[in-house]
Design a protein around this motif. Structure first.
Motif, short mmCIF file in Angstrom:
data_model
loop_
_atom_site.label_atom_id
_atom_site.label_comp_id
_atom_site.label_asym_id
_atom_site.label_seq_id
_atom_site.Cartn_x
_atom_site.Cartn_y
_atom_site.Cartn_z
N TYR A 111 0.86 -1.18 0.00
CA TYR A 111 0.00 0.00 0.00
C TYR A 111 0.90 1.23 0.00
O TYR A 111 1.36 1.68 1.05
CB TYR A 111 -0.91 -0.01 1.23
CG TYR A 111 -1.85 1.15 1.31
CD1 TYR A 111 -2.97 1.24 0.47
CD2 TYR A 111 -1.64 2.18 2.21
CE1 TYR A 111 -3.83 2.31 0.54
CE2 TYR A 111 -2.50 3.26 2.29
CZ TYR A 111 -3.59 3.31 1.45
OH TYR A 111 -4.45 4.38 1.52
N PHE A 112 1.17 1.76 -1.19
CA PHE A 112 2.11 2.87 -1.32
C PHE A 112 1.43 4.21 -1.09
O PHE A 112 0.34 4.46 -1.59
CB PHE A 112 2.77 2.85 -2.71
CG PHE A 112 3.83 1.81 -2.84
CD1 PHE A 112 5.15 2.09 -2.55
CD2 PHE A 112 3.49 0.52 -3.23
CE1 PHE A 112 6.13 1.12 -2.66
CE2 PHE A 112 4.46 -0.46 -3.34
CZ PHE A 112 5.78 -0.16 -3.05
N VAL A 113 2.11 5.05 -0.32
CA VAL A 113 1.65 6.42 -0.06
C VAL A 113 2.82 7.37 -0.33
O VAL A 113 3.97 6.96 -0.38
CB VAL A 113 1.17 6.61 1.40
CG1 VAL A 113 -0.02 5.72 1.70
CG2 VAL A 113 2.29 6.38 2.40
N THR A 157 2.73 13.58 2.03
CA THR A 157 1.32 13.95 2.22
C THR A 157 0.51 12.85 2.89
O THR A 157 -0.63 13.09 3.28
CB THR A 157 0.65 14.27 0.87
OG1 THR A 157 0.65 13.08 0.06
CG2 THR A 157 1.34 15.41 0.16
N MET A 158 1.06 11.65 2.98
CA MET A 158 0.39 10.46 3.50
C MET A 158 -0.85 10.09 2.68
O MET A 158 -1.73 9.40 3.16
CB MET A 158 0.04 10.62 4.99
CG MET A 158 1.27 10.77 5.87
SD MET A 158 2.59 9.55 5.55
CE MET A 158 1.81 8.04 6.01
N LYS A 159 -0.88 10.53 1.44
CA LYS A 159 -1.98 10.17 0.54
C LYS A 159 -1.50 9.03 -0.37
O LYS A 159 -0.32 8.97 -0.74
CB LYS A 159 -2.41 11.37 -0.29
CG LYS A 159 -3.04 12.44 0.59
CD LYS A 159 -3.53 13.60 -0.19
CE LYS A 159 -4.13 14.63 0.76
NZ LYS A 159 -4.35 15.90 0.12
N PRO A 160 -2.40 8.13 -0.73
CA PRO A 160 -2.00 7.01 -1.60
C PRO A 160 -1.47 7.48 -2.95
O PRO A 160 -1.93 8.51 -3.46
CB PRO A 160 -3.30 6.22 -1.79
CG PRO A 160 -4.25 6.71 -0.75
CD PRO A 160 -3.81 8.10 -0.39
N LEU A 161 -0.53 6.72 -3.51
CA LEU A 161 -0.10 7.01 -4.87
C LEU A 161 -1.33 6.92 -5.76
O LEU A 161 -2.13 5.99 -5.61
CB LEU A 161 0.95 6.00 -5.33
CG LEU A 161 2.41 6.32 -4.98
CD1 LEU A 161 2.65 6.36 -3.50
CD2 LEU A 161 3.34 5.35 -5.65
N GLY A 162 -1.52 7.87 -6.63
CA GLY A 162 -2.67 7.90 -7.50
C GLY A 162 -3.91 8.50 -6.87
O GLY A 162 -4.99 8.45 -7.45
N TYR A 163 -3.75 9.12 -5.70
CA TYR A 163 -4.89 9.73 -5.02
C TYR A 163 -5.56 10.75 -5.93
O TYR A 163 -4.89 11.58 -6.52
CB TYR A 163 -4.40 10.41 -3.74
CG TYR A 163 -5.46 11.13 -2.94
CD1 TYR A 163 -6.43 10.42 -2.25
CD2 TYR A 163 -5.50 12.51 -2.90
CE1 TYR A 163 -7.40 11.08 -1.52
CE2 TYR A 163 -6.46 13.18 -2.16
CZ TYR A 163 -7.41 12.45 -1.48
OH TYR A 163 -8.37 13.10 -0.76
N ARG A 164 -6.84 10.65 -6.09
CA ARG A 164 -7.70 11.50 -6.92
C ARG A 164 -7.53 11.27 -8.43
O ARG A 164 -8.40 11.62 -9.20
CB ARG A 164 -7.50 12.99 -6.63
CG ARG A 164 -7.97 13.42 -5.28
CD ARG A 164 -7.91 14.92 -5.18
NE ARG A 164 -8.32 15.35 -3.86
CZ ARG A 164 -8.00 16.50 -3.34
NH1 ARG A 164 -7.27 17.37 -4.01
NH2 ARG A 164 -8.40 16.81 -2.12
N THR A 165 -6.39 10.75 -8.87
CA THR A 165 -6.16 10.63 -10.32
C THR A 165 -6.03 9.18 -10.78
O THR A 165 -6.20 8.91 -11.97
CB THR A 165 -4.88 11.37 -10.72
OG1 THR A 165 -3.76 10.74 -10.08
CG2 THR A 165 -4.94 12.84 -10.36
#
Length: 196
Positions: free
Chosen positions: A131-133, A137-145
């Protein structure tokens, strides 16, 4: 003020004035230049051109249209890269879209068109394997996109020790998971609301 306190203050001012940092120069490469420092304590006030600074963020502000800063001058571990970026008011780079990837390619080419990767960027799965972040930002890779640029067959967590993301693996800006203790060059980015 005691003699020892005055001496300690002067030594602190001198050590701060001789701190060094990599900063981008006009052709996109980095150079090592001294960071000027403002010393204002109740006991010691210096405000000369040699000791003046706004904050570490002023260096990036000199390049208002530049998001990525490539550091080819030294290879460090993932966490050393994270610290190096933070120490100059930047953060380890995140790549959230094809547009970001295009900007990263331009920055890498501007830094040195002959350099081949890899470079550390901010991705990690140290919190939970697979689970890559973005550590910044501590947001997942690909967050929102949904954007990801892992090379085919990656991430593979080879030998169970690959938990940090490098860009420029094998070609261009493709990603790979790598042992966080490996030594790599690195890419920092400015803080903006768009890449948070």
């Amino acid at each position: 003020m005691s003699y020892k306190l005055a001496l300690a203050t002067v030594i602190l001012a001198i050590s701060l004035a001789t701190s060094y940092s990599a900063v981008p120069i006009q052709n996109g490469t980095s150079a090592v230049t001294p960071l000027p420092v403002r010393v204002n304590t109740p006991y010691f006030r210096v405000n000369t051109p040699y000791f003046r600074v706004n904050t570490p963020y002023f260096r990036a502000a000199q390049f208002p249209n530049q998001r990525y800063f490539v550091f080819n001058n030294r290879q460090v571990t993932f966490f050393e890269a994270w610290h190096q970026c933070a120490s100059i008011g930047l953060r380890l780079a995140s790549v959230n879209s094809a547009e970001d990837d295009a900007a990263l390619k331009l920055a890498l080419h501007a830094a040195d068109s002959n350099e081949a990767g890899p470079w550390w960027i901010a991705g990690t799965d140290l919190g939970k394997t697979g689970y890559f972040v973005w550590i910044t930002t501590m947001k997942p890779l690909g967050y929102r996109t949904g954007y990801s640029n892992f090379a085919p067959g990656q991430p593979d967590n080879a030998n169970g020790v690959e938990h940090c993301v490098e860009a420029g693996w094998r070609s261009a800006t493709t990603w790979n998971d790598r042992n966080c203790d490996a030594k790599r060059r690195y890419v920092c980015e400015t803080y903006t609301s768009e890449n948070c």
